[in-house]
Design a protein around this motif. Structure first.
Motif, PDB file in Angstrom:
ATOM      1  N   GLU A  32      13.910  98.730  62.220  1.00 17.29           N
ATOM      2  CA  GLU A  32      12.944  97.663  62.467  1.00 17.29           C
ATOM      3  C   GLU A  32      13.194  97.010  63.826  1.00 17.29           C
ATOM      4  N   SER A  33      12.355  96.016  64.141  1.00 20.79           N
ATOM      5  CA  SER A  33      12.399  95.385  65.459  1.00 20.79           C
ATOM      6  C   SER A  33      12.551  93.872  65.347  1.00 20.79           C
ATOM      7  N   LEU A  34      13.077  93.289  66.394  1.00 23.37           N
ATOM      8  CA  LEU A  34      13.147  91.841  66.559  1.00 23.37           C
ATOM      9  C   LEU A  34      12.906  91.522  68.030  1.00 23.37           C
TER      10      LEU A  34
ATOM     11  N   ALA B  75      18.536  77.820  75.470  1.00 21.06           N
ATOM     12  CA  ALA B  75      18.304  77.915  74.031  1.00 21.06           C
ATOM     13  C   ALA B  75      17.736  79.277  73.684  1.00 21.06           C
ATOM     14  N   GLU B  76      18.333  79.926  72.681  1.00 19.21           N
ATOM     15  CA  GLU B  76      17.832  81.199  72.184  1.00 19.21           C
ATOM     16  C   GLU B  76      17.086  80.976  70.874  1.00 19.21           C
ATOM     17  N   SER B  77      16.201  81.906  70.571  1.00 20.31           N
ATOM     18  CA  SER B  77      15.535  81.905  69.275  1.00 20.31           C
ATOM     19  C   SER B  77      15.124  83.328  68.939  1.00 20.31           C
ATOM     20  N   GLY B  78      14.803  83.548  67.663  1.00 21.30           N
ATOM     21  CA  GLY B  78      14.247  84.832  67.275  1.00 21.30           C
ATOM     22  C   GLY B  78      15.162  85.743  66.495  1.00 21.30           C
ATOM     23  N   GLY B  79      16.385  85.333  66.240  1.00 18.40           N
ATOM     24  CA  GLY B  79      17.273  86.187  65.464  1.00 18.40           C
ATOM     25  C   GLY B  79      16.839  86.257  64.007  1.00 18.40           C
ATOM     26  N   GLY B  80      17.490  87.127  63.253  1.00 16.37           N
ATOM     27  CA  GLY B  80      17.181  87.258  61.845  1.00 16.37           C
ATOM     28  C   GLY B  80      17.851  88.460  61.229  1.00 16.37           C
ATOM     29  N   ALA B  81      17.447  88.765  60.008  1.00 13.23           N
ATOM     30  CA  ALA B  81      17.997  89.895  59.270  1.00 13.23           C
ATOM     31  C   ALA B  81      16.902  90.933  59.061  1.00 13.23           C
ATOM     32  N   VAL B  82      17.171  92.176  59.444  1.00 14.47           N
ATOM     33  CA  VAL B  82      16.191  93.250  59.321  1.00 14.47           C
ATOM     34  C   VAL B  82      16.870  94.509  58.797  1.00 14.47           C
TER      35      VAL B  82
ATOM     36  N   MET C  71      13.854  94.179  70.847  1.00 10.70           N
ATOM     37  CA  MET C  71      14.833  95.106  70.290  1.00 10.70           C
ATOM     38  C   MET C  71      14.142  95.983  69.254  1.00 10.70           C
ATOM     39  N   ASN C  72      14.010  97.255  69.569  1.00 14.22           N
ATOM     40  CA  ASN C  72      13.365  98.223  68.681  1.00 14.22           C
ATOM     41  C   ASN C  72      14.391  99.190  68.108  1.00 14.22           C
ATOM     42  N   ASN C  73      14.013  99.818  67.011  1.00  7.67           N
ATOM     43  CA  ASN C  73      14.878 100.806  66.375  1.00  7.67           C
ATOM     44  C   ASN C  73      16.305 100.260  66.211  1.00  7.67           C
ATOM     45  N   LEU C  74      16.384  99.097  65.620  1.00  8.71           N
ATOM     46  CA  LEU C  74      17.687  98.453  65.460  1.00  8.71           C
ATOM     47  C   LEU C  74      18.597  99.257  64.543  1.00  8.71           C
ATOM     48  N   LYS C  75      19.876  99.199  64.854  1.00  8.29           N
ATOM     49  CA  LYS C  75      20.891  99.916  64.098  1.00  8.29           C
ATOM     50  C   LYS C  75      21.909  98.925  63.543  1.00  8.29           C
ATOM     51  N   PRO C  76      22.608  99.293  62.476  1.00  8.19           N
ATOM     52  CA  PRO C  76      23.622  98.374  61.932  1.00  8.19           C
ATOM     53  C   PRO C  76      24.649  97.945  62.972  1.00  8.19           C
TER      54      PRO C  76
ATOM     55  N   TRP D 166      25.227  78.801  79.028  1.00  5.22           N
ATOM     56  CA  TRP D 166      25.066  79.654  77.854  1.00  5.22           C
ATOM     57  C   TRP D 166      24.362  78.909  76.727  1.00  5.22           C
ATOM     58  N   GLY D 167      23.622  79.681  75.936  1.00  5.90           N
ATOM     59  CA  GLY D 167      23.059  79.135  74.715  1.00  5.90           C
ATOM     60  C   GLY D 167      24.071  79.150  73.589  1.00  5.90           C
ATOM     61  N   GLN D 168      23.645  78.648  72.441  1.00 10.15           N
ATOM     62  CA  GLN D 168      24.530  78.559  71.282  1.00 10.15           C
ATOM     63  C   GLN D 168      24.614  79.865  70.500  1.00 10.15           C
ATOM     64  N   GLY D 169      23.700  80.767  70.765  1.00 14.82           N
ATOM     65  CA  GLY D 169      23.718  82.056  70.084  1.00 14.82           C
ATOM     66  C   GLY D 169      22.751  82.100  68.922  1.00 14.82           C
ATOM     67  N   THR D 170      22.277  83.305  68.640  1.00 13.79           N
ATOM     68  CA  THR D 170      21.397  83.534  67.497  1.00 13.79           C
ATOM     69  C   THR D 170      21.862  84.805  66.791  1.00 13.79           C
ATOM     70  N   GLN D 171      21.911  84.746  65.478  1.00 15.57           N
ATOM     71  CA  GLN D 171      22.475  85.855  64.716  1.00 15.57           C
ATOM     72  C   GLN D 171      21.436  86.939  64.477  1.00 15.57           C
ATOM     73  N   VAL D 172      21.847  88.181  64.696  1.00 15.21           N
ATOM     74  CA  VAL D 172      21.036  89.356  64.372  1.00 15.21           C
ATOM     75  C   VAL D 172      21.843  90.195  63.392  1.00 15.21           C
ATOM     76  N   THR D 173      21.257  90.458  62.241  1.00 11.69           N
ATOM     77  CA  THR D 173      21.916  91.258  61.214  1.00 11.69           C
ATOM     78  C   THR D 173      21.014  92.437  60.856  1.00 11.69           C
ATOM     79  N   VAL D 174      21.556  93.643  60.983  1.00 19.87           N
ATOM     80  CA  VAL D 174      20.803  94.854  60.693  1.00 19.87           C
ATOM     81  C   VAL D 174      21.498  95.589  59.564  1.00 19.87           C
ATOM     82  N   SER D 175      20.792  95.785  58.474  1.00 12.48           N
ATOM     83  CA  SER D 175      21.365  96.473  57.327  1.00 12.48           C
ATOM     84  C   SER D 175      20.837  97.898  57.241  1.00 12.48           C
ATOM     85  N   SER D 176      21.658  98.758  56.666  1.00 10.76           N
ATOM     86  CA  SER D 176      21.284 100.179  56.592  1.00 10.76           C
ATOM     87  C   SER D 176      20.519 100.483  55.335  1.00 10.76           C
TER      88      SER D 176
END
Length: 125
Positions: free
Chosen positions: A16-18, A5-12, A83-88, A115-125
């Motif tokens: 920024e960092s996740l 199981a994964e956790s911790g994804g999000g939109a930044v 994950m630091n200094n995230l990029k789009p 495998w886990g189900q996946g977690t979404q990471v979205t990085v906007s510029s």
């Protein structure tokens, strides 16, 4: 059988960092190597980082080297992907994978057995 199981994804915002977490259960007597992969719809699953069951060996994709850090406290603890200094271009679904046999790190999806189900990471510029 191992469950992941994964956790911790999000939109930044870019820069920024996740921190993602990966926990395995079901065969807690086993030690396991862990890999992080990511995938954008319509593309192949891409290796991101991996860590050996001892935590003593790590491996990174060139695209994340120096920005992402994979870590674990012990052989049966959750694994983290800082994950630091995230990029789009880091935008993707991130998957954690577990391998209960072997030593070292592994960077191919076929190397992993659960495998886990996946977690979404979205990085906007």
């Amino acid at each position: 059988q191992v469950q992941v199981a994964e956790s911790g994804g999000g939109a930044v915002q870019a820069g920024e960092s996740l921190r993602l977490s990966c926990a395995a259960s079901g065969r807690t007597f086993s030690t396991y190597a862990v890999g992080w992969f990511r995938q954008v719809p319509g593309t192949e699953r891409e290796f991101v980082a991996s860590i050996s069951w001892t935590g003593g060996s790590t491996d990174y994709a060139d695209s994340v080297q120096g920005r992402f850090t994979i870590s674990r406290d012990n052989a049966r603890s959750p694994v983290y992907l800082q994950m630091n200094n995230l990029k789009p271009e880091d935008t993707a679904t991130y998957y954690c994978a577990v391998r209960t046999l072997g030593f070292g790190t592994f960077n191919r999806p076929a190397d992993y057995e659960a495998w886990g189900q996946g977690t979404q990471v979205t990085v906007s510029s």
